[in-house]
Design a protein around this motif. Structure first.
Motif, short mmCIF file in Angstrom:
data_model
loop_
_atom_site.label_atom_id
_atom_site.label_comp_id
_atom_site.label_asym_id
_atom_site.label_seq_id
_atom_site.Cartn_x
_atom_site.Cartn_y
_atom_site.Cartn_z
N TYR A 96 3.89 3.50 -2.28
CA TYR A 96 2.02 3.56 -2.21
C TYR A 96 2.08 2.73 -3.46
CZ TYR A 96 -2.38 5.55 -3.64
OH TYR A 96 -3.46 5.83 -3.86
N GLY A 97 1.81 1.78 -3.37
CA GLY A 97 0.81 1.17 -4.78
C GLY A 97 -0.42 1.76 -5.60
N TYR A 98 -0.64 1.18 -6.50
CA TYR A 98 -1.77 2.12 -7.50
C TYR A 98 -1.81 1.39 -8.18
CZ TYR A 98 -6.10 4.22 -7.50
OH TYR A 98 -7.80 4.78 -7.56
N SER A 99 -2.89 0.58 -8.54
CA SER A 99 -3.37 -0.63 -9.37
C SER A 99 -4.17 -0.19 -10.74
CB SER A 99 -5.13 -1.36 -8.68
OG SER A 99 -5.44 -2.58 -10.19
N LEU A 100 -3.52 -0.37 -11.88
CA LEU A 100 -3.94 0.07 -13.19
C LEU A 100 -4.64 -0.91 -13.27
CD1 LEU A 100 -2.51 0.29 -15.84
CD2 LEU A 100 -1.66 -2.08 -16.29
N ASP B 39 -5.82 -5.81 -5.56
CA ASP B 39 -7.46 -5.69 -5.59
C ASP B 39 -7.28 -5.56 -3.86
OD1 ASP B 39 -10.34 -6.03 -5.08
OD2 ASP B 39 -10.34 -7.62 -6.64
N GLU B 40 -7.86 -4.24 -3.93
CA GLU B 40 -8.02 -3.55 -2.33
C GLU B 40 -9.10 -5.14 -1.43
OE1 GLU B 40 -7.06 0.15 -4.47
OE2 GLU B 40 -8.21 -1.93 -4.76
N THR B 41 -10.45 -5.64 -2.26
CA THR B 41 -11.19 -6.48 -1.76
C THR B 41 -10.10 -6.84 -1.61
OG1 THR B 41 -12.37 -6.86 -3.76
CG2 THR B 41 -12.79 -4.84 -2.69
N LYS B 42 -9.44 -7.99 -1.71
CA LYS B 42 -9.16 -9.17 -1.69
C LYS B 42 -7.88 -9.03 -0.64
CE LYS B 42 -10.93 -11.13 -6.08
NZ LYS B 42 -10.92 -11.56 -7.01
N ILE B 43 -6.69 -8.19 -1.19
CA ILE B 43 -6.19 -7.54 -0.53
C ILE B 43 -6.07 -7.23 1.43
CG2 ILE B 43 -3.41 -6.51 0.26
CD1 ILE B 43 -3.35 -6.35 -2.93
N THR C 114 -14.16 1.88 -2.66
CA THR C 114 -12.62 0.67 -2.60
C THR C 114 -11.41 1.55 -3.22
OG1 THR C 114 -14.08 -1.11 -3.49
CG2 THR C 114 -14.22 -0.39 -1.10
N MET C 115 -11.01 2.20 -4.46
CA MET C 115 -10.12 1.83 -5.05
C MET C 115 -8.58 3.28 -5.00
SD MET C 115 -11.48 1.71 -8.55
CE MET C 115 -12.66 3.15 -8.64
N SER C 116 -8.86 3.02 -3.28
CA SER C 116 -8.36 3.06 -2.03
C SER C 116 -6.34 3.18 -2.49
CB SER C 116 -7.54 3.70 -0.96
OG SER C 116 -7.31 1.71 -1.04
N GLY C 117 -6.31 2.12 -3.58
CA GLY C 117 -4.44 2.08 -3.63
C GLY C 117 -4.15 1.70 -2.01
N ILE C 118 -2.66 0.80 -2.05
CA ILE C 118 -2.46 0.13 -0.44
C ILE C 118 -0.92 0.99 -0.17
CG2 ILE C 118 -1.42 -1.66 0.50
CD1 ILE C 118 -3.73 -3.62 -1.91
N TYR C 119 -0.81 0.83 1.07
CA TYR C 119 0.76 1.68 1.89
C TYR C 119 1.52 0.12 2.27
CZ TYR C 119 0.29 6.55 1.47
OH TYR C 119 0.20 7.75 1.35
N PHE C 120 2.36 -0.23 2.21
CA PHE C 120 3.35 -0.69 2.08
C PHE C 120 4.38 -0.77 3.32
CE2 PHE C 120 2.08 -1.81 -2.11
CZ PHE C 120 1.63 -3.21 -1.95
N THR D 205 -9.32 -7.11 5.19
CA THR D 205 -9.46 -6.77 3.43
C THR D 205 -8.12 -4.92 3.51
OG1 THR D 205 -11.29 -5.74 2.19
CG2 THR D 205 -10.74 -8.09 2.75
N ILE D 206 -7.83 -4.30 2.87
CA ILE D 206 -7.39 -3.31 2.66
C ILE D 206 -9.58 -2.25 2.61
CG2 ILE D 206 -6.83 -1.39 1.32
CD1 ILE D 206 -4.85 -2.41 3.22
N ALA D 207 -9.76 -3.53 1.29
CA ALA D 207 -11.56 -2.27 1.24
C ALA D 207 -11.89 -1.96 2.79
CB ALA D 207 -12.06 -2.64 -0.22
N GLU D 208 -12.33 -3.06 3.50
CA GLU D 208 -12.91 -3.08 4.36
C GLU D 208 -12.15 -1.45 5.42
OE1 GLU D 208 -14.32 -7.81 5.11
OE2 GLU D 208 -13.01 -7.08 6.28
N VAL D 209 -10.96 -1.97 5.77
CA VAL D 209 -10.35 -0.87 6.39
C VAL D 209 -10.97 0.10 5.91
CG1 VAL D 209 -8.35 -0.42 7.11
CG2 VAL D 209 -8.75 -1.91 7.13
N TYR D 210 -11.02 0.66 4.71
CA TYR D 210 -10.95 2.71 4.35
C TYR D 210 -12.65 1.83 4.18
CZ TYR D 210 -10.15 5.87 0.40
OH TYR D 210 -10.90 6.86 -0.12
#
Length: 180
Positions: free
Chosen positions: A60-64, A94-98, A140-146, A171-176
């Motif tokens: 799990y990754g989260y943005s600084l 950035d969940e809105t771009k990934i 939309t700041m959910s973080g991302i699973y890899f 994007t991850i934000a759209e899924v979230y």
């Protein structure tokens, strides 16, 4: 994107409003590299395998960059990297771009973006305030699973080099946002 901190946690039993809660959300920075395996991060504790770990949620990754938003809301917490239960604190995630399926080389690993994190009450336990769970859902700041396509070590300072871009996927934000 660059790893700012690698974080691990131990199993912790706490008393939450008269109820015993077992959790691995209390993660803290470590100085050494961490090993990303197929289903988990070596030496990290996962207490609820229904929602954490496994092929699609290995790390799990989260943005600084999200930390500033939360520090304003919770200024009295003892802040450190790993506060959101993330194994990787990443400078500009950035969940809105990934997009789901985007693939990166980082350290010795190749990782693939799979899904956003859905918060549970243990995030509230970590923050000592259940309001954070609803607040987390309303961003939309959910973080991302890899998913880990190539296992190996990563460390602070390692840079994400994009190998594959999947702009045709959400994007991850759209899924979230569809899971709210």
């Amino acid at each position: 994107m660059k790893i700012i901190s690698t974080n691990l946690g131990d199993k912790r039993e706490i008393d939450w409003k008269g109820k015993k809660v077992t959790t691995g959300i209390f993660k803290f920075p470590v100085d050494d590299s961490i090993f990303l395996d197929v289903e988990t991060v070596k030496e990290d504790t996962i207490c609820d395998r229904n929602y954490h770990g496994g092929i699609d949620q290995a790390v799990y990754g989260y943005s600084l960059k999200h930390y500033d938003f939360w520090k304003e809301k919770y200024p009295n917490l003892d802040w450190s990297y790993g506060m959101f239960g993330e194994n990787l604190t990443i400078d500009d995630l950035d969940e809105t771009k990934i997009h789901v399926g985007d693939t990166y080389k980082v350290g010795e690993c190749i990782v693939e973006v799979t899904k956003p994190r859905q918060p549970c009450m243990k995030l509230g336990v970590r923050f000592n305030n259940m309001k954070v769970v609803k607040q987390f859902w309303n961003t939309t700041m959910s973080g991302i699973y890899f998913k880990i396509l190539q296992i190996g070590n990563v460390k602070a300072g390692d840079v994400f080099e994009q190998l594959k871009s999947c702009p045709e996927n959400p994007t991850i934000a759209e899924v979230y946002e569809t899971k709210k």
